[in-house]
Write an enzyme that holds these catalytic residues in place. Structure first.
Site, PDB file in Angstrom:
ATOM      1  N   HIS A  34      61.435  53.206  12.474  1.00  0.00           N
ATOM      2  CA  HIS A  34      62.431  53.979  11.734  1.00  0.00           C
ATOM      3  C   HIS A  34      62.870  53.252  10.467  1.00  0.00           C
ATOM      4  O   HIS A  34      63.072  53.874   9.418  1.00  0.00           O
ATOM      5  CB  HIS A  34      63.636  54.233  12.638  1.00  0.00           C
ATOM      6  CG  HIS A  34      64.710  55.059  12.010  1.00  0.00           C
ATOM      7  ND1 HIS A  34      64.624  56.431  11.872  1.00  0.00           N
ATOM      8  CD2 HIS A  34      65.905  54.705  11.477  1.00  0.00           C
ATOM      9  CE1 HIS A  34      65.710  56.882  11.281  1.00  0.00           C
ATOM     10  NE2 HIS A  34      66.505  55.867  11.031  1.00  0.00           N
ATOM     11  N   HIS A  80      66.907  63.744  11.035  1.00  0.00           N
ATOM     12  CA  HIS A  80      67.714  63.309  12.179  1.00  0.00           C
ATOM     13  C   HIS A  80      67.235  64.080  13.405  1.00  0.00           C
ATOM     14  O   HIS A  80      67.984  64.832  14.019  1.00  0.00           O
ATOM     15  CB  HIS A  80      69.207  63.515  11.911  1.00  0.00           C
ATOM     16  CG  HIS A  80      69.991  62.249  12.031  1.00  0.00           C
ATOM     17  ND1 HIS A  80      71.213  62.164  12.655  1.00  0.00           N
ATOM     18  CD2 HIS A  80      69.711  60.987  11.637  1.00  0.00           C
ATOM     19  CE1 HIS A  80      71.659  60.917  12.609  1.00  0.00           C
ATOM     20  NE2 HIS A  80      70.761  60.189  12.001  1.00  0.00           N
ATOM     21  N   ARG A 101      75.825  59.682   2.074  1.00  0.00           N
ATOM     22  CA  ARG A 101      76.109  58.281   1.728  1.00  0.00           C
ATOM     23  C   ARG A 101      74.961  57.657   0.938  1.00  0.00           C
ATOM     24  O   ARG A 101      75.196  56.794   0.084  1.00  0.00           O
ATOM     25  CB  ARG A 101      76.411  57.470   2.991  1.00  0.00           C
ATOM     26  CG  ARG A 101      77.743  57.837   3.621  1.00  0.00           C
ATOM     27  CD  ARG A 101      78.158  56.820   4.673  1.00  0.00           C
ATOM     28  NE  ARG A 101      77.151  56.680   5.720  1.00  0.00           N
ATOM     29  CZ  ARG A 101      77.022  57.497   6.756  1.00  0.00           C
ATOM     30  NH1 ARG A 101      77.831  58.547   6.874  1.00  0.00           N
ATOM     31  NH2 ARG A 101      76.093  57.289   7.668  1.00  0.00           N
ATOM     32  N   ASP A 102      73.723  58.066   1.197  1.00  0.00           N
ATOM     33  CA  ASP A 102      72.615  57.579   0.374  1.00  0.00           C
ATOM     34  C   ASP A 102      72.827  57.948  -1.089  1.00  0.00           C
ATOM     35  O   ASP A 102      72.537  57.158  -1.993  1.00  0.00           O
ATOM     36  CB  ASP A 102      71.289  58.167   0.864  1.00  0.00           C
ATOM     37  CG  ASP A 102      70.720  57.425   2.059  1.00  0.00           C
ATOM     38  OD1 ASP A 102      71.149  56.280   2.307  1.00  0.00           O
ATOM     39  OD2 ASP A 102      69.848  57.979   2.751  1.00  0.00           O
ATOM     40  N   ASP A 248      74.267  52.229   1.866  1.00  0.00           N
ATOM     41  CA  ASP A 248      74.656  52.908   3.101  1.00  0.00           C
ATOM     42  C   ASP A 248      74.434  51.978   4.283  1.00  0.00           C
ATOM     43  O   ASP A 248      73.443  51.255   4.346  1.00  0.00           O
ATOM     44  CB  ASP A 248      73.826  54.181   3.277  1.00  0.00           C
ATOM     45  CG  ASP A 248      74.098  54.869   4.606  1.00  0.00           C
ATOM     46  OD1 ASP A 248      75.248  54.816   5.072  1.00  0.00           O
ATOM     47  OD2 ASP A 248      73.158  55.448   5.168  1.00  0.00           O
ATOM     48  N   GLU A 292      75.254  51.275  14.693  1.00  0.00           N
ATOM     49  CA  GLU A 292      74.993  52.284  13.669  1.00  0.00           C
ATOM     50  C   GLU A 292      76.149  53.275  13.557  1.00  0.00           C
ATOM     51  O   GLU A 292      75.962  54.459  13.271  1.00  0.00           O
ATOM     52  CB  GLU A 292      73.666  52.992  13.954  1.00  0.00           C
ATOM     53  CG  GLU A 292      72.486  52.037  13.876  1.00  0.00           C
ATOM     54  CD  GLU A 292      71.133  52.702  14.060  1.00  0.00           C
ATOM     55  OE1 GLU A 292      71.070  53.954  14.047  1.00  0.00           O
ATOM     56  OE2 GLU A 292      70.138  51.973  14.218  1.00  0.00           O
TER      57      GLU A 292
END
Length: 693
Positions: A34, A80, A101-102, A248, A292
């Site tokens: 990931h 996601h 947020r990115d 982020d 996370e």
């Protein structure tokens, strides 16, 4: 544990010893598929990413594309999938929060969201539960943070019943002077802002790097907090002048953020893990490192700018912790209550081994001989298909007007059109497309189809394509057929981007999308962003009574992978439609010359679906002779349902191509010469084409 024996041995060699528990947590998170793209990053360099208007391309949190001197647009796509499979609401909501947020990392103001969703059949109870939860999660988060959901697409297929593909794209805008300037140096501060660390989403990156089983891992799904997300959006709009860099804090948690930042700036980094604000006091150092927890950012600033930031943290009521400092020497050092609990070389942490898996091509089922069915029943079946249907049941859940930028709204046209308030009437046009049946039958040609479809949607809406982002979603790369799908899809994307002159400035790969040992059909989604000089002249998929209806482009005998083939014959077979890049570029020229205000492309469901869509959108019927369409086939079902590329419809006094009919009355009539093939009232069509969840 997501590390292999070979990776553990590489870590031991790199450290000269065995890893501590904290170091092991670091590598488990940051070397996950990931985060590290171990199986894919070697191939992704094949994608063209440069153009004079591309200020910042792939490799960091968000790209930058110049749309006018001193003004940049950024957009990025994220998946996601695994979280949405086990907790649809939070999985989708946190996906939206993460992609927003990115966009914040380049100092941009988020102005729009698009979603590409892939679910199981809507009549399946489990698929419906996932779909309803995902839509609610996207709606709640987007509405509460004030970012409109302006478009996307939704696809239904049995492969996604237990393994949904949930993709979110965020678009933002920022002036050149407001982009954080970088230039991070030794001595600069590493600050964590936002929600307190907790155990939600613990191990989420490792969870997303393995195949789903019947055992649900709810603990690996993060929990959304849109109110904190909104505070972070507001904070960044002021804080960008006080920081050198924003990142982020998402997949891989602090482990990934620390490793990537230190690597990008060629520095070391020392972090006191116990200084991070937490909402769970029982957490240990390894858990803090890989937590996370959502709604968190890392801000990098100098000591002298800290007072500026502290005032803003207080103003927006955002918790923060000054937890680290950049150093010389190239090492990542983690402390817990004064004791060093991890000390690794930055370059070891940042460079996970590259994996190259074996490939095995397969040949899709050839197209069988097809009898021509009763056309009126076939048209009804295709128009009522959930893939062709109007998706009001989904997009009406979203607030697509907040922010007063949305000009062409969901369902109104081929692409979303947004006004750039900073530039008067100038705007952007954006659309995402995918077709899993195409990419299953031919990964290379299917990926190219996704690209040209998104490109054509933007063009027909009156945009000039500037850049694209992609999302590749597959099963396990250890399966030779799946890794072949990946390799071929990348080639298809690269060929399309090069031929059309549209750079790919970012993307996402999601692997291990399987359930009970069955991989999904590959989903290759492409989002194309373009510029429009006057949003008031954008084209919508509609017509008015008295308009002529014109078709440009040639209809071929191309029903391989089509909605018609699947809905009428239950087949997934044949070759996807061929792609002719010269024809697609000619459409760009034609639209620039004719400047249509009423137009749509012809794609999924063929000419029948395109005409029905325009009739329903306008509330006006039409009389159309499909046998006037330029064609390389005489079969009436192929004329109606072929999904050949390179075609679009315009409506008005005149238009490019051949006049095939006229908008009139309250019924849609399709005929071949004097033979009536289909007749329905527009209101009946509206009911027929309404998706029900």
């Amino acid at each position: 544990m997501a590390l292999t024996a070979a990776e553990l041995e590489a870590i031991r060699r790199g450290l000269g010893r065995g890893p501590t528990p904290v170091e092991l947590a670091l590598f488990t998170a940051h070397w996950s598929e990931h985060c590290a793209y171990k199986s894919t990053r070697g191939r992704l360099s094949r994608l063209p990413s440069k153009a004079p208007w591309v200020v910042k391309g792939p490799g960091t949190d968000a790209p930058l594309v110049e749309v006018a001197p001193g003004l940049y647009v950024t957009f990025k796509i994220e998946s996601h999938n695994h979280p949405s499979a086990v907790d649809p609401y939070n999985g989708a909501a946190t996906g939206v929060g993460g992609i927003i947020r990115d966009i914040l990392t380049v100092g941009a103001k988020p102005i729009a969201l698009l979603v590409n969703l892939h679910f199981g059949p809507p009549q399946d109870a489990h698929a419906k539960w996932i779909a309803q939860g995902v839509v609610r999660g996207i709606s709640d988060y987007g509405n509460r943070v004030g970012v409109p959901v302006v478009g996307g697409e939704t696809w239904f297929d049995e492969d996604f019943t237990y393994t949904p593909i949930v993709l979110a794209t965020c678009v933002g805008v920022v002036s050149a002077e407001d982009v954080p300037r970088g230039g991070v140096e030794a001595g600069d501060l590493f600050i964590v802002v936002g929600s307190g660390a907790d155990k939600s989403g613990l191990g989420g990156s490792a969870f997303a790097s393995k195949t789903l089983t019947e055992e649900e891992d709810l603990g690996a799904v993060q929990v959304a907090d849109p109110l904190m997300g909104k505070r972070l959006i507001d904070l960044v709009q002021e804080a960008r002048q006080c920081v050198k860099y924003i990142k982020d804090l998402g997949g891989g948690g602090l482990a990934t953020a620390a490793a990537e930042l230190a690597h990008w700036f060629g520095l070391g980094l020392e972090i006191d893990l116990d200084k991070i604000h937490m909402s769970d006091a029982e957490m240990g150092p390894a858990e803090v490192l890989i937590s996370e927890t959502q709604e968190r950012l890392v801000l990098v600033t100098s000591e002298g700018q800290l007072p500026c930031l502290k005032a803003l943290f207080e103003k927006y009521d955002v918790p923060y912790s000054v937890v680290g400092r950049f150093t010389e020497g190239g090492r990542l050092v983690f402390k817990w209550r004064g004791e060093v609990v991890g000390d690794v070389p930055v370059e070891l942490a940042a460079n996970a081994p590259v994996l190259e898996w074996p490939t095995r091509p397969y040949k899709a089922k050839p197209l069988p001989d097809l009898p021509q069915p009763p056309l009126d029943k076939a048209i009804d079946a295709v128009l009522s298909s959930p893939n062709v249907a109007k998706k009001a049941a989904i997009y009406e859940r979203f607030d697509f007007d907040v922010g007063v930028r949305t000009v062409v709204k969901p369902g109104e046209g081929d692409a979303a059109v947004l006004k750039l308030l900073e530039l008067g009437d100038v705007g952007i046009v954006v659309k995402g497309d995918a077709n899993p049946r195409y990419t299953y039958l031919s990964p290379r040609l299917g990926a190219a189809n996704a690209f040209v479809k998104a490109y054509r949607n933007v063009v027909v809406a009156r945009g000039i394509p500037l850049a694209a982002v992609d999302s590749i979603n597959l099963g396990s790369p250890a399966r030779p057929e799946v890794y072949w799908q990946f390799v071929e899809a990348v080639e298809g994307l690269a060929e399309a981007a090069e031929a059309l002159g549209v750079p790919i400035v970012g993307g996402k790969v999601s692997l291990y999308n399987e359930y009970l040992d069955k991989p999904i059909k590959p989903v290759v989604a492409v989002v194309v962003l373009g510029k429009i000089d006057d949003v008031g002249k954008a084209a919508k998929a509609t017509w008015e009574a008295g308009d002529g209806i014109y078709l440009w482009g040639v209809t071929k005998a191309e029903v391989g992978g089509s909605e018609y083939l699947y809905r009428i014959f239950g087949e997934v077979a044949g070759e996807p439609p061929a792609v002719d890049y010269a024809v697609e570029k000619e459409i760009l020229r034609l639209v620039g010359t004719w400047r249509p205000r009423k137009a749509t492309d012809v794609g999924l469901g063929g000419l029948a679906a395109a005409l029905a869509k325009m009739a329903v959108n306008s509330g006006v019927g039409a009389d159309v002779d499909i046998c006037k369409a330029p064609a390389e086939t005489t079969r009436l079902d192929f004329l109606l349902f072929s999904e050949s590329n390179g075609r679009f419809i315009t409506a008005g006094e005149e238009g490019p191509g051949v006049k095939i009919g006229e908008a009139e009355g309250e019924k849609l009539r399709l005929r071949c010469g004097g033979t009536l093939l289909y007749k329905r009232k527009v209101e009946e069509l509206r009911e027929l084409m309404a998706l029900r969840l």
